[in-house]
Write a protein that holds these residues in place. Structure first.
Motif, PDB file in Angstrom:
ATOM      1  N   HIS A 237      16.056 -29.835  47.336  1.00  0.00           N
ATOM      2  CA  HIS A 237      15.223 -30.793  46.606  1.00  0.00           C
ATOM      3  C   HIS A 237      13.796 -30.280  46.433  1.00  0.00           C
ATOM      4  O   HIS A 237      12.876 -31.061  46.188  1.00  0.00           O
ATOM      5  N   CYS A 247      17.612 -36.047  39.680  1.00  0.00           N
ATOM      6  CA  CYS A 247      18.483 -35.515  40.739  1.00  0.00           C
ATOM      7  C   CYS A 247      19.207 -36.685  41.431  1.00  0.00           C
ATOM      8  O   CYS A 247      18.767 -37.829  41.349  1.00  0.00           O
ATOM      9  N   CYS A 249      19.095 -37.426  44.337  1.00  0.00           N
ATOM     10  CA  CYS A 249      18.233 -38.026  45.365  1.00  0.00           C
ATOM     11  C   CYS A 249      17.307 -39.068  44.758  1.00  0.00           C
ATOM     12  O   CYS A 249      16.608 -39.783  45.471  1.00  0.00           O
ATOM     13  N   CYS A 254      14.564 -31.403  40.820  1.00  0.00           N
ATOM     14  CA  CYS A 254      14.982 -30.691  42.044  1.00  0.00           C
ATOM     15  C   CYS A 254      15.897 -29.506  41.694  1.00  0.00           C
ATOM     16  O   CYS A 254      16.655 -29.573  40.721  1.00  0.00           O
TER      17      CYS A 254
HETATM   18 ZN   LIG Z   1      16.653 -34.135  44.629  1.00  0.00          ZN
END
Ligand SMILES: [Zn+2]
Length: 386
Positions: A237, A247, A249, A254
């Motif tokens: 990340h 991403c 996340c 990332c």
């Molecule tokens: Zn990420």
């Protein structure tokens, strides 16, 4: 320092020296560990008493010119179990006490984490039965998963498994009668590189391992670095494109959003019919221009992330595993150009970039490495029986 700690410390060093050098002599062990002769002899005797070490000591006469006894860890006493929790399946590996895999078993991952303990207990029982070994021999169990694992007790967040805030340690504690060590799969992959792979002599290295997501493992000063709560090392990340792709996340730009397997496949499928990673790599081998272009771009993104890693950690090596290792032959030129542009020259000169052999092997050993680390660690739940 307390004498019992010193003894444990020496015993651990001798254990690992035996593991890495089967057939070593007492002299070899004193040279390698710096322990004196009487310490080596006493610890070897203790290991022999509990059946961990075998030797051909009967040949040893002490007379000059006769061969010295050779010592090795026993393959028949003690088991380590490695459990790899993955998307929709789990792989369970039984290994001898030195970490050598004996048998691998795969089965579906339960959708409800509450069923994990029961499934695992049955699977481990069946696996031990299959290799004709007793479950009493199990010294430690390592469990890895793709996600965040809190170091204090196994609280895990693994969106790719659809498991959130799951206290795996707690789920297993009552049902599994062996010390259990749980960690993120890339931290464990880095541990495997240290114990079984190309990084055995390195004190500072970093691993980037990729599949469905991209993870990182950091080894500093001879120890895994996990951060304040165990969540450290999420190198997938690192931001490589400002305001870039979303991403998994939740953030943008990332590395994982560009070079994890799903991102590469999605990009490739815009111009070619490739259904999986095997077909993707085959297309690159065949020289398909869109895939070669894609991997050159991947190299630029990777090079940016690697330059941050070089500048921050000054590692001796960066090990690339999984999909990252597989695209490296096609991404290397652009990655190295980016590195030369962005990383500071002095640390870059001392950083080797290695492709992991272990991550390409059929039998995963990260979780076994975790079990072995826990079993031999001086601050493990149940340090080795010495
Ligand atoms: Zn990420």
């Amino acid at each position: 320092m307390h004498p019992s700690y010193v003894r444990q410390y020496n015993a651990t060093r001798i254990f690992h020296a035996l593991r890495a050098n089967p057939g070593i002599t007492k002299r070899g062990l004193t040279d390698l560990t710096g322990c004196d002769k009487s310490t080596v002899s006493a610890i070897l005797r203790a290991f022999e008493d509990i059946g961990f070490v075998e030797s051909d000591a009967a040949q040893e006469t002490g007379k000059r010119g006769r061969p010295s006894a050779n010592y090795r860890l026993s393959a028949d006493n003690g088991l380590l179990i490695g459990v790899h929790l993955e998307f929709e399946q789990m792989a369970i590996v039984a290994a001898s006490i030195d970490g050598t895999p004996i048998r691998k078993w795969s089965q579906p991952l339960p959708t409800d984490p509450a069923a994990l303990a029961t499934d695992l207990r049955h699977a481990i029982g069946a696996l031990c039965h299959e290799i004709s070994r007793s479950q009493d021999e199990i010294r430690a169990i390592g469990i890895t998963l793709p996600g965040l694992v809190e170091s204090s007790g196994g609280l895990a967040h693994a969106p790719s498994l659809d498991w959130y805030e799951t206290d795996i340690g707690n789920l297993l504690r009552d049902q599994i009668d062996a010390p259990v060590y749980i960690d993120n799969d890339t931290n464990a992959a880095a541990m495997a590189e240290y114990l079984f792979g190309q990084c055995g002599q390195l004190t500072d290295f970093v691993m980037i391992d990729g599949g469905l997501g991209l993870g990182g493992g950091i080894f500093l000063d001879g120890r895994p670095y996990r951060g304040a709560s165990g969540f450290g090392g999420e190198l997938g990340h690192i931001k490589v494109v400002p305001d870039g792709r979303i991403c998994g996340c939740g953030a943008q730009g990332c590395l994982s959003a560009y070079i994890a397997a799903p991102a590469l496949l999605a990009a490739a499928q815009r111009s070619l019919r490739v259904r999986n990673v095997e077909e993707l790599i085959r297309a690159a081998k065949d020289g398909a221009p869109p895939i070669l272009d894609l991997f050159e771009d991947s190299g630029r993104h990777l090079g940016r992330a690697l330059s941050d890693i070089v500048n921050i950690f000054n590692p001796s090596a960066i090990v690339l595993g999984g999909i990252v290792g597989r695209i490296w032959p096609y991404a290397e030129i652009t990655a190295r150009k980016e590195l030369a542009k962005l990383a500071m020259r002095a640390p870059l000169q001392n950083t080797q970039i290695l492709v992991s052999d272990i991550s390409a092997a059929e039998t995963p050993v990260g979780a076994v490495a975790l079990a072995l680390e826990g079993f031999t660690s001086l601050d493990g739940q149940k340090p080795g029986p010495w």
